[in-house]
Design an enzyme around this catalytic site. Structure first.
Site, PDB file in Angstrom:
ATOM      1  N   ARG A 229     -72.858  46.639   1.176  1.00  0.00           N
ATOM      2  CA  ARG A 229     -73.396  48.137   0.922  1.00  0.00           C
ATOM      3  C   ARG A 229     -73.704  49.049   2.306  1.00  0.00           C
ATOM      4  NH1 ARG A 229     -72.341  46.195  -2.884  1.00  0.00           N
ATOM      5  NH2 ARG A 229     -72.892  46.026  -5.345  1.00  0.00           N
ATOM      6  N   HIS A 277     -63.936  50.229  -1.434  1.00  0.00           N
ATOM      7  CA  HIS A 277     -64.730  49.072  -2.915  1.00  0.00           C
ATOM      8  C   HIS A 277     -63.580  47.799  -3.387  1.00  0.00           C
ATOM      9  CE1 HIS A 277     -69.007  48.887  -3.737  1.00  0.00           C
ATOM     10  NE2 HIS A 277     -68.414  47.649  -3.612  1.00  0.00           N
TER      11      HIS A 277
HETATM   12  C1  GLV Z   1     -69.390  44.451  -5.774  1.00  0.00           C
HETATM   13  O1  GLV Z   1     -68.976  45.599  -4.362  1.00  0.00           O
HETATM   14  C2  GLV Z   1     -69.983  44.289  -6.159  1.00  0.00           C
HETATM   15  O2  GLV Z   1     -71.264  43.834  -5.775  1.00  0.00           O
HETATM   16  O3  GLV Z   1     -69.622  42.708  -6.479  1.00  0.00           O
END
Ligand code: GLV
Length: 314
Positions: A229, A277
């Site tokens: 994150r 992401h």
């Molecule tokens: C993606 O960021 C997840 O937490 O699966």
């Protein structure tokens, strides 16, 4: 838990996932909504949610939920919902990300060793400038967070001969990793790190863990790879240290703000690899399978898979 009957599937591909669950014939009422279309009323009568996060605009309607199955590994975007009942069950997806994320990190480590961002720059500049590539086996990699995903990353890199140090809350031994230290000793391992891989969940203990002082402890030329994150790293400090060339570079899949704002220097700085992401993306089929399997477990009184300890945050 008694069987539950009303599900909202929320987020990307909600219709596909909702249709896939419907086809499995569980006899439940399934509704699908994308984030852009959802209204509080779509959630208010539901006892189950399949989603990656609960947007703040839906908080007023989340009080009836008794089970939330995350479509992700990280559940920070669900636990942040202030109206989620204390006794609501939260489960996260397990068993689908390891290989993807391990290969994502391996690809970045190979790119770091082979200096692929620099080669791309040289190609643009039509500059013929030979150098000695490194080998992954010569990299000292620190994996911050050695849960299931971090451990898979560590094993993948070790299979190519990298020296891997894992960092976890308590520093307990993890199969397949030579050395695991407790997070209290993070400051000691940073100076002997060529590549720092960040795989910790977003919790009160990890937010801002990699502040300027921590990043400065990395040796000159070290790289940061973040698949966790954005909140774990002080992004401004990271940018400063990249500009100052204290850091060799960064490979980032996650950011403080997502989508990464157009004016972020991370788009244009040299030796920064950006991805949207996707290191551990969940396919609609993964989400369908995880929900159906856990629903069946709950219905037959078996313990569900991936139960989140809400105190711990993962
Ligand atoms: C993606 O960021 C997840 O937490 O699966």
């Amino acid at each position: 838990m008694t069987p539950l009957g009303k599900l909202l599937v929320l987020g990307r591909d909600a219709d596909v996932i909702a249709a896939g669950i419907h086809e499995r014939g569980l006899g439940i009422d399934v509704r699908g909504r994308e984030f852009g279309d959802v209204l509080p009323a779509d959630l208010a009568d539901r006892d189950m949610l399949l989603a990656f996060r609960i947007p703040p605009a839906l908080a007023s309607a989340a009080g009836g939920l008794r089970w939330v199955q995350s479509t992700g590994a990280g559940v920070d975007g669900i636990l942040a919902c202030p109206t989620l009942r204390q006794d609501a069950l939260v489960t996260r997806l397990v068993g689908v990300f390891e290989r993807h994320m391990a290969e994502y990190v391996l690809a970045r480590c190979l790119a770091i060793a082979q200096r692929i961002p620099r080669l791309e720059r040289d190609r643009r500049d039509k500059s013929w400038a030979p150098f000695y590539p490194r080998l992954v086996r010569d990299l000292r990699v620190t994996v911050l967070g050695v849960g299931v995903i971090g451990a898979a990353i560590a094993r993948m890199l070790r299979s190519l001969g990298a020296t891997v140090t894992g960092v976890s809350r308590a520093g307990q031994a993890v199969e397949g990793i030579e050395r695991v230290v407790a997070v209290d000793a993070l400051a000691d391992v940073l100076p002997i790190t060529d590549v720092l891989v960040v795989v910790v969940p977003n919790t009160a203990r990890t937010r801002g863990l990699l502040d300027r002082a921590a990043l400065e402890r990395l040796p000159a030329g070290a790289w940061v790879v973040n698949v966790a994150r954005g909140s774990v790293i002080d992004e401004d400090a990271l940018i400063d240290l990249l500009r100052e060339r204290h850091l060799g570079g960064a490979a980032l899949d996650v950011f403080r703000d997502e989508p990464l704002p157009h004016d972020s220097p991370l788009w244009t700085l040299d030796d920064v690899m950006v991805s949207p992401h996707v290191a551990g993306l969940t396919t609609p089929q993964d989400a369908i399978d995880a929900f159906v399997a856990n629903w069946r477990r709950l219905e037959s009184g078996e313990p569900p898979v991936g139960v989140v300890d809400r105190e711990r945050g993962y």
